[in-house]
Design a protein around this motif. Structure first.
Motif: not given
Length: 329
Positions: A28-31, A37-40, A46-48, A61-62
């Protein structure tokens, strides 16, 4: 499908979606912009990628960095944002847009995908930011999804009604939790039988995953509690979760007007029933969480985090003034 890009992913639905995907062995990657606040942040699973989803270059880009198999678009609020996403992610295995039950225009009970009319959306409404045009903009996003599917994009949409659960920053349900937990008399607008279907947030996340894995491009899927309850029954569930049973004062519009209130001032009140048919997503293997379990988790979270919903409904002072008046009638 192995790799998922979650547009959003830190606050409410997206947060639970990330957890759902991790439980099913996705990378999983979040964008997102990083405004919350990032809970991960400390979870190495988890990447971001940082960026603004309204910026096409950032989305591109993502895509290039992540090369996702599936994209979940949680924060597309205008049709042009869905247009950009379906173009940029045209070759993914699945693009899932989170729409809303508010996209429906008709008074059907229940509302069915492909049968109940959707809201229209003017050019002016399409660029608006107010809640008055929310349903229209979500419906326009649905139509973009359908058009993209006609071009060969594996795009689908999910339509939840009101969402509740842990980390719900809207605090609509928290208002009722606070009233039941803290007071001996709860003011209920009308006779408590009004019906506005809701859906537990973990079920929304499950539904989104099931649609990505098994849904048909160009289709919309309602996702909701399969046992929809009235406002009165919702208060019952909260009372059971809290372990209290306060008195209830059912009030007519005329009685509420004594203290300048209206039934619509109360969160989760709706005069006409709003119910979504969930049989289509059930065919994909969807089942909603038992209501007592969903409410217990929600109530525990709201109480633990001190949520009161004080800005979401009438003040307690106004309610007490009303109760004083009713006590003299």
């Amino acid at each position: 499908m192995d790799s998922a890009l979650v547009v959003g992913g830190t606050r409410f639905i997206g947060r639970h979606l990330v957890s759902e995907l991790l439980d099913h062995d996705y990378r999983v990657t979040t964008f997102n912009r990083g405004n919350h606040d990032d809970p991960f942040a400390d979870d190495d699973r988890v990447d971001r990628v940082e960026g603004d989803r309204t910026d096409q270059k950032a989305l591109l880009t993502a895509k290039r960095e992540v090369e996702p198999d599936v994209v979940f678009d949680n924060v597309a609020y205008k049709p042009r944002e869905v247009e950009s996403a379906t173009e940029i992610f045209a070759d993914v295995d699945a693009y899932v847009y989170i729409s809303s039950g508010a996209a429906y225009a008709g008074d059907d009970v229940p509302k069915r995908e492909g049968e109940t009319e959707l809201e229209s959306c003017s050019a002016e409404e399409a660029t608006d930011d107010s809640m008055e045009t929310y349903g229209a903009r979500k419906a326009a996003g649905d139509r973009v999804v359908f058009e993209a599917a006609d071009r060969g994009v594996n795009a689908m949409s999910v339509r939840p009604p009101i969402v509740y659960g842990p980390h719900d920053y809207t605090e609509r349900l928290a208002y009722w939790v606070d009233r039941v937990a803290e007071y001996d008399d709860v003011v209920v607008p009308g006779d408590g039988t009004n019906l506005w279907q809701r859906v537990y947030v973990e079920d929304v996340a499950r539904g989104m995953r099931l649609v990505a894995e098994n849904g048909t491009p160009g289709e919309a899927y309602n996702v909701g509690d399969q046992n929809a309850v009235t406002l009165d029954r919702m208060v019952d569930l909260i009372a059971d979760a809290v372990g209290r049973d306060p008195e209830r004062s059912y009030t007519s519009p005329r009685e509420l007007s004594i203290v300048d209130l209206d039934p619509s001032d109360f969160p989760l009140y709706r005069g006409y029933p709003h119910l979504l048919d969930t049989s289509k997503i059930a065919d994909l293997g969807y089942e909603s969480t038992p209501l007592d379990e969903a409410m217990q988790r929600t109530v525990d979270s709201h109480l633990e985090n001190g949520l009161t919903g004080e800005d979401e409904g009438p003040s307690r002072e106004d309610e007490e003034r009303l109760l004083d008046v009713l006590g003299t009638i």
